[in-house]
Design an enzyme around this catalytic site. Structure first.
Site, PDB file in Angstrom:
ATOM      1  N   ASP A 130      -3.274 -54.221 -33.707  1.00  0.00           N
ATOM      2  CA  ASP A 130      -4.104 -53.606 -35.204  1.00  0.00           C
ATOM      3  C   ASP A 130      -4.192 -52.313 -34.705  1.00  0.00           C
ATOM      4  O   ASP A 130      -5.013 -51.769 -35.932  1.00  0.00           O
ATOM      5  CB  ASP A 130      -4.978 -54.495 -35.666  1.00  0.00           C
ATOM      6  CG  ASP A 130      -4.691 -55.174 -36.801  1.00  0.00           C
ATOM      7  OD1 ASP A 130      -5.235 -55.789 -37.615  1.00  0.00           O
ATOM      8  OD2 ASP A 130      -3.553 -54.558 -37.623  1.00  0.00           O
ATOM      9  N   TRP A 180       3.237 -11.842 -10.181  1.00  0.00           N
ATOM     10  CA  TRP A 180       4.037 -10.957  -9.663  1.00  0.00           C
ATOM     11  C   TRP A 180       3.826 -10.864  -7.880  1.00  0.00           C
ATOM     12  O   TRP A 180       2.738 -11.001  -7.659  1.00  0.00           O
ATOM     13  CB  TRP A 180       3.975  -9.518  -9.811  1.00  0.00           C
ATOM     14  CG  TRP A 180       4.748  -8.428  -9.287  1.00  0.00           C
ATOM     15  CD1 TRP A 180       6.077  -8.297  -9.304  1.00  0.00           C
ATOM     16  CD2 TRP A 180       4.229  -7.630  -8.189  1.00  0.00           C
ATOM     17  NE1 TRP A 180       6.439  -7.436  -8.467  1.00  0.00           N
ATOM     18  CE2 TRP A 180       5.492  -6.979  -7.738  1.00  0.00           C
ATOM     19  CE3 TRP A 180       3.128  -7.378  -7.557  1.00  0.00           C
ATOM     20  CZ2 TRP A 180       5.322  -6.069  -6.570  1.00  0.00           C
ATOM     21  CZ3 TRP A 180       3.056  -6.271  -6.764  1.00  0.00           C
ATOM     22  CH2 TRP A 180       3.944  -5.768  -6.200  1.00  0.00           C
ATOM     23  N   ASP A 201      17.049   1.255  -6.585  1.00  0.00           N
ATOM     24  CA  ASP A 201      16.492   2.349  -7.677  1.00  0.00           C
ATOM     25  C   ASP A 201      16.603   3.601  -7.283  1.00  0.00           C
ATOM     26  O   ASP A 201      16.190   3.807  -5.957  1.00  0.00           O
ATOM     27  CB  ASP A 201      15.119   1.741  -8.070  1.00  0.00           C
ATOM     28  CG  ASP A 201      14.673   2.311  -9.277  1.00  0.00           C
ATOM     29  OD1 ASP A 201      15.605   3.140  -9.989  1.00  0.00           O
ATOM     30  OD2 ASP A 201      13.329   2.034  -9.641  1.00  0.00           O
ATOM     31  N   ARG A 221       5.292  -0.825 -16.679  1.00  0.00           N
ATOM     32  CA  ARG A 221       5.864   0.304 -15.619  1.00  0.00           C
ATOM     33  C   ARG A 221       6.683   1.350 -16.126  1.00  0.00           C
ATOM     34  O   ARG A 221       7.693   1.665 -16.068  1.00  0.00           O
ATOM     35  CB  ARG A 221       6.840  -0.837 -14.868  1.00  0.00           C
ATOM     36  CG  ARG A 221       7.140  -0.295 -13.525  1.00  0.00           C
ATOM     37  CD  ARG A 221       8.576  -0.546 -12.849  1.00  0.00           C
ATOM     38  NE  ARG A 221       8.495  -0.392 -11.595  1.00  0.00           N
ATOM     39  CZ  ARG A 221       9.625  -0.165 -10.769  1.00  0.00           C
ATOM     40  NH1 ARG A 221      10.685  -0.379 -11.365  1.00  0.00           N
ATOM     41  NH2 ARG A 221       9.467  -0.129  -9.511  1.00  0.00           N
ATOM     42  N   TRP A 225      20.983  -6.762 -10.500  1.00  0.00           N
ATOM     43  CA  TRP A 225      20.475  -6.479 -11.880  1.00  0.00           C
ATOM     44  C   TRP A 225      18.939  -6.768 -12.031  1.00  0.00           C
ATOM     45  O   TRP A 225      18.652  -8.217 -12.004  1.00  0.00           O
ATOM     46  CB  TRP A 225      21.227  -7.565 -12.643  1.00  0.00           C
ATOM     47  CG  TRP A 225      20.871  -7.695 -14.233  1.00  0.00           C
ATOM     48  CD1 TRP A 225      19.696  -8.038 -14.674  1.00  0.00           C
ATOM     49  CD2 TRP A 225      21.921  -7.096 -15.285  1.00  0.00           C
ATOM     50  NE1 TRP A 225      19.872  -7.551 -16.328  1.00  0.00           N
ATOM     51  CE2 TRP A 225      21.098  -7.291 -16.496  1.00  0.00           C
ATOM     52  CE3 TRP A 225      23.195  -6.810 -15.121  1.00  0.00           C
ATOM     53  CZ2 TRP A 225      21.771  -7.111 -17.750  1.00  0.00           C
ATOM     54  CZ3 TRP A 225      23.650  -6.464 -16.458  1.00  0.00           C
ATOM     55  CH2 TRP A 225      23.106  -6.596 -17.641  1.00  0.00           C
ATOM     56  N   ASP A 226      18.173  -5.767 -12.116  1.00  0.00           N
ATOM     57  CA  ASP A 226      16.721  -5.933 -12.277  1.00  0.00           C
ATOM     58  C   ASP A 226      16.288  -5.922 -13.565  1.00  0.00           C
ATOM     59  O   ASP A 226      16.821  -5.581 -14.629  1.00  0.00           O
ATOM     60  CB  ASP A 226      16.191  -4.656 -11.430  1.00  0.00           C
ATOM     61  CG  ASP A 226      14.876  -4.913 -10.888  1.00  0.00           C
ATOM     62  OD1 ASP A 226      14.202  -5.740 -11.138  1.00  0.00           O
ATOM     63  OD2 ASP A 226      14.429  -3.912  -9.983  1.00  0.00           O
ATOM     64  N   MET A 227      15.034  -6.254 -13.750  1.00  0.00           N
ATOM     65  CA  MET A 227      14.449  -6.420 -15.181  1.00  0.00           C
ATOM     66  C   MET A 227      12.578  -6.496 -14.809  1.00  0.00           C
ATOM     67  O   MET A 227      12.386  -7.454 -14.547  1.00  0.00           O
ATOM     68  CB  MET A 227      14.926  -7.616 -15.844  1.00  0.00           C
ATOM     69  CG  MET A 227      14.392  -7.609 -17.461  1.00  0.00           C
ATOM     70  SD  MET A 227      12.731  -8.058 -17.664  1.00  0.00           S
ATOM     71  CE  MET A 227      12.889  -9.972 -17.577  1.00  0.00           C
ATOM     72  N   CYS A 286      17.573 -10.283 -10.278  1.00  0.00           N
ATOM     73  CA  CYS A 286      16.131  -9.790 -10.054  1.00  0.00           C
ATOM     74  C   CYS A 286      15.243  -9.473 -11.403  1.00  0.00           C
ATOM     75  O   CYS A 286      15.890  -9.066 -12.139  1.00  0.00           O
ATOM     76  CB  CYS A 286      16.364  -8.594  -9.014  1.00  0.00           C
ATOM     77  SG  CYS A 286      14.916  -7.859  -8.664  1.00  0.00           S
ATOM     78  N   ASP A 294       9.016  -9.713  -5.029  1.00  0.00           N
ATOM     79  CA  ASP A 294       9.045  -8.542  -4.154  1.00  0.00           C
ATOM     80  C   ASP A 294       7.974  -8.572  -3.079  1.00  0.00           C
ATOM     81  O   ASP A 294       7.733  -7.775  -2.344  1.00  0.00           O
ATOM     82  CB  ASP A 294       8.219  -7.491  -5.423  1.00  0.00           C
ATOM     83  CG  ASP A 294       9.337  -6.870  -6.064  1.00  0.00           C
ATOM     84  OD1 ASP A 294      10.578  -7.146  -5.753  1.00  0.00           O
ATOM     85  OD2 ASP A 294       9.334  -6.160  -7.122  1.00  0.00           O
TER      86      ASP A 294
HETATM   87  C1  DGJ Z   1      11.743  -4.246  -8.290  1.00  0.00           C
HETATM   88  C2  DGJ Z   1      12.426  -5.306  -7.498  1.00  0.00           C
HETATM   89  O1  DGJ Z   1      12.056  -6.300  -7.508  1.00  0.00           O
HETATM   90  C3  DGJ Z   1      12.550  -4.111  -6.136  1.00  0.00           C
HETATM   91  O2  DGJ Z   1      13.266  -4.991  -5.250  1.00  0.00           O
HETATM   92  C4  DGJ Z   1      13.134  -2.902  -6.437  1.00  0.00           C
HETATM   93  O3  DGJ Z   1      14.610  -2.983  -6.712  1.00  0.00           O
HETATM   94  C5  DGJ Z   1      12.476  -2.172  -7.511  1.00  0.00           C
HETATM   95  N1  DGJ Z   1      12.251  -3.139  -8.747  1.00  0.00           N
HETATM   96  C6  DGJ Z   1      13.024  -1.113  -7.953  1.00  0.00           C
HETATM   97  O4  DGJ Z   1      12.317  -0.419  -8.996  1.00  0.00           O
END
Ligand code: DGJ
Length: 732
Positions: A53, A201, A369, A445, A479-481, A528, A550
């Site tokens: 219930d 990070w 870079d 950044r 290819w980074d970001m 990346c 990194d």
């Molecule tokens: C962050 C990446 O993780 C690094 O290995 C390097 O490519 C830097 N960016 C460059 O700005």
């Protein structure tokens, strides 16, 4: 493998040799979750579970003959909203009258061989329809004219169910989706530990295991990327389960943006697991007849502990998530100039660097870079993908050709989704980044995020990137970001669609990557994001390898790579041998150990060859040779975790080939102690009855797995390691 529908019981049973997933249409209406776990022959008990219930304060659906059924405690696949289930919901909508109540009833279902692709989204796939079977169940709220098609795929030979939902507005009025998760799994008890991979990070995938406790527990990302802070993964483990035994459920979301994974442990000791796009800053306008497709959730079950769960993920991702030319190719050993030069290089310096690298046995050089106009620090030039003639007077083509003439492949770094305020692109298009008009923009950044939800923005970046790729012989792209989203808005979008931006961004990114990777099918793409900030299954679909962190410190990497191995196979996991003192933590680690950690995955170098001693250079050349000889096994072999660096002063893992004729064992002792304990490691994955040889000594397979090997006796000093090759032989 099959999907069986029992007409009498109105029950769906998806099963293969190892798992069963059972659902029932309660009174022909509600889609209830019945059982998910080890394969059973049939589920014969009647649902719903006895409710006594206790549902007195939990409403019952109207016209229900008794008070014995409440949605509030039913185990459901698609719980509604504001209609009697007070737990976390899988969806939420605002209808044209401003109200939200919604609930779904069964309409129809279909079963077919194979698996459909998801429109515009990454997903696991089949190459042959015999590999999997799919069930689509259409649920409907007739009053709201809203349809939800729930899709379930079971693979014949994997302990995997994939789930997603397609919502369709069947009416002629606009509605707004406020939440559209991809999967709800209600489990009948709550006796679990929750395993997750949080991080930061340079400190990604720090495995955490805690007792699941009552209430709602959310793991999520609101950063516009899956993020370094949390992997879109979780596992529910029985408290007694460990690496090699016990029940574990693993869930991974095939998506690269904001996500939410919620568990709700209710007072009735049931567990709800919800997974999907985060409803934070999200809404979607759904016009008449429009469809919203949710991304896929991969659900894995193991009754043999975590390692077997990982092995299911590894095989699925290697074979049926990664695509393209490189999928089964051994990956080249690369050298990347980032930690050796940062932004400070010239063509001459790079050529001297690559000549040495080539002699060492390196196969690919990656220019990181700093190669484009004005990019001498991270404050400038993102968005202007034009070569810097001051650093590279002959241009990229000349550099690539010279490097290739030396016998190395050539790779290049890009960060296409970003824009610096100090760039020509920003001057021409000051409104092309994500921002709220007349509201201050946060900077990360020193850069902004380009609005990839807009096609004209994507087209311009595509034009710039392809101009380079069409003219320069490039073999690889990193290819980074490097920042997350804030002030998430898109200037041209209507007011009532602003909250679509972050998802539209991810769809735009996927569209871009699909086009780019199809146009250059032989380029090897490495994903990346400031390390592992977007290393998720969504990106694996486009890019078959990723930079994990990194942080290149070998000791820190033990944990990061161990956590990562829970879901991703070694071939996708890039690890570089780097210099000492290490640039992130300042530690001095012996070369052998730095090499052993990096060679436990997709191996590369990030060192300045000029600065290494000739003794070390010779040793590195030997590692490269050794890695090449063993890389098929190290990149594609079965992986077993043996000792966890999260639990002890040691780490150990072993790679075993499919035939079980060869294994490579890695062992690490982190800190030295005087009069230390003896450490014995029991191997896994070998053939019990076989005879194996380690150097001059022979052992039986079962001996190595049941008794093990003593490993740390002669190790002296901090950060020590051993690599042991194990070969099957015919007999003693
Ligand atoms: C962050 C990446 O993780 C690094 O290995 C390097 O490519 C830097 N960016 C460059 O700005």
């Amino acid at each position: 493998m099959t999907i069986h529908f029992d007409e009498n019981k109105r029950q769906f049973h998806l099963f293969n040799e190892s798992i069963s997933y059972v659902m029932e249409l309660y009174r022909g209406t509600y889609l209830l979750q019945t059982y998910f776990g080890e394969r059973i022959q049939a589920f014969t008990q009647s649902l719903p579970y006895p409710l006594k219930d206790r549902s007195s304060f939990s409403p019952n659906p109207k016209d229900w003959p008794d008070r014995g059924f409440s949605l509030d405690s039913a185990l459901q696949e698609i719980p509604g909203y504001d209609t009697g289930d007070y737990r976390e919901s899988i969806c939420a909508f605002t209808f044209c009258d401003g109200t939200k109540a919604v609930g779904f009833s069964y309409l129809e279902h279909t079963i077919f061989q194979g698996k459909k692709a998801l429109d515009g989204l990454p997903a696991t796939y089949v190459e042959d329809d015999e590999e999997a079977e799919t069930l689509e169940i259409t649920m409907i709220d007739a009053k709201r004219q809203l349809k939800a098609v729930l899709s379930y795929t079971i693979f014949a030979k994997r302990s995997v169910i994939t789930k997603s939902i397609r919502y369709q507005n069947m009416g002629n009025q606009v509605l707004y989706i406020n939440k559209a998760l991809s999967s709800c799994l209600d489990l009948p008890d709550a006796n679990f530990d929750l395993l997750q991979l949080p991080g930061a990070w340079a400190n990604e995938k720090q495995l955490k295991r805690d007792r699941l406790s009552m209430g709602v527990h959310v793991l999520d990302s609101k950063r516009g990327a899956s993020s370094v802070m949390q992997q879109p993964f979780m596992a529910l483990m029985r408290p007694e389960a460990n690496e090699h035994s016990g029940e574990v459920y693993g869930f991974h979301f095939v998506y690269s943006g904001n996500f939410k994974m919620a568990t709700e442990f209710s007072f009735f000791e049931q567990t709800r697991v919800l997974i999907g796009i985060n409803d934070h800053n999200f809404s979607w306008k759904l016009g008449a007849n429009e469809i919203f497709q949710t991304p896929e959730v991969v659900c894995v079950y193991s009754n043999k502990g975590l390692n077997s769960l990982s092995s299911t993920f590894h095989k699925l991702y290697r074979e049926r998530l990664a695509r393209g030319f490189h999928k089964y190719q051994e990956r080249p050993i690369l050298i990347n100039n980032w930690e050796s030069t940062y932004f400070d290089f010239t063509e001459e310096k790079l050529l001297a660097f690559t000549q040495k690298a080539q002699k060492l046995g390196v196969e690919l050089f990656v220019l990181d870079d700093g190669w484009f106009e004005g990019r001498n620090s991270d404050t400038t030039s993102l968005g202007d993908w034009i070569v810097d003639k001051k650093k590279l007077p002959g241009g990229l083509k000349q550099l690539a050709k010279k490097i290739q003439a030396e016998g190395l492949k050539f790779g290049l770094w890009f960060e296409p989704e970003m824009i610096s305020e100090n760039s020509q692109l920003f001057e021409q298009h000051p409104d092309w980044h994500l921002h709220v008009t007349d509201y201050p923009s946060s900077i990360g950044r020193n850069q902004y995020v380009l609005d990839f939800s807009r096609s004209e923005v994507r087209e311009e970046i595509y034009r710039q990137v392809t101009q380079i790729l069409d003219n320069v012989p490039i073999d690889y792209i990193k290819w980074d970001m490097n920042r997350n989203m804030t002030e998430v808005a898109s200037v041209l979008r209507e007011t009532d669609q602003q909250m679509e931006t972050s998802h539209r961004y991810i769809l735009g990114l996927y569209e871009f990557l699909e086009k780019l990777t199809n146009r250059y099918p032989t380029i090897l793409f490495e994903n990346c994001s400031g390390g592992g900030g977007r290393f998720d299954p969504g990106m694996v679909y486009y890019m078959p390898q990723s930079w994990v962190s990194d942080n290149t410190d070998a000791v820190e990497r033990l944990k990061i790579q161990y956590g990562n191995s829970l879901i991703f196979p070694s071939v996708m996991t890039c690890a570089h041998l780097s210099a000492v003192p290490n640039h992130q933590v300042g530690r001095i680690t012996p070369l052998d150990t730095r090499a052993a950690v990096a060679m436990s995955a997709n191996f590369g170098l990030m060192i300045d060859l000029e600065k290494e001693s000739s003794v070390d250079i010779d040793k590195i050349a030997e590692y490269l040779q050794w890695y090449k000889k063993n890389r098929q096994l190290l990149q594609f072999g079965d992986f077993y975790r043996l000792l966890s660096p999260f639990e002890s002063n040691h780490a150990s893992w072993v790679f075993v080939n499919e035939e079980k004729s060869k294994a490579i064992l890695f062992f690490f002792e982190i800190l030295a102690n005087a009069n230390k304990p003896f450490i014995k490691v029991k191997l896994k994955g070998l053939q019990e009855s076989a005879v194996y040889q380690i150097q001059e000594q022979t052992y039986t397979g079962d001996e190595l797995m049941k008794f093990g090997l003593y490993l740390n006796e002669e190790l002296f000093g901090d950060f020590q390691s051993k690599i042991i090759e194990i070969n099957r032989i015919d007999s003693f």
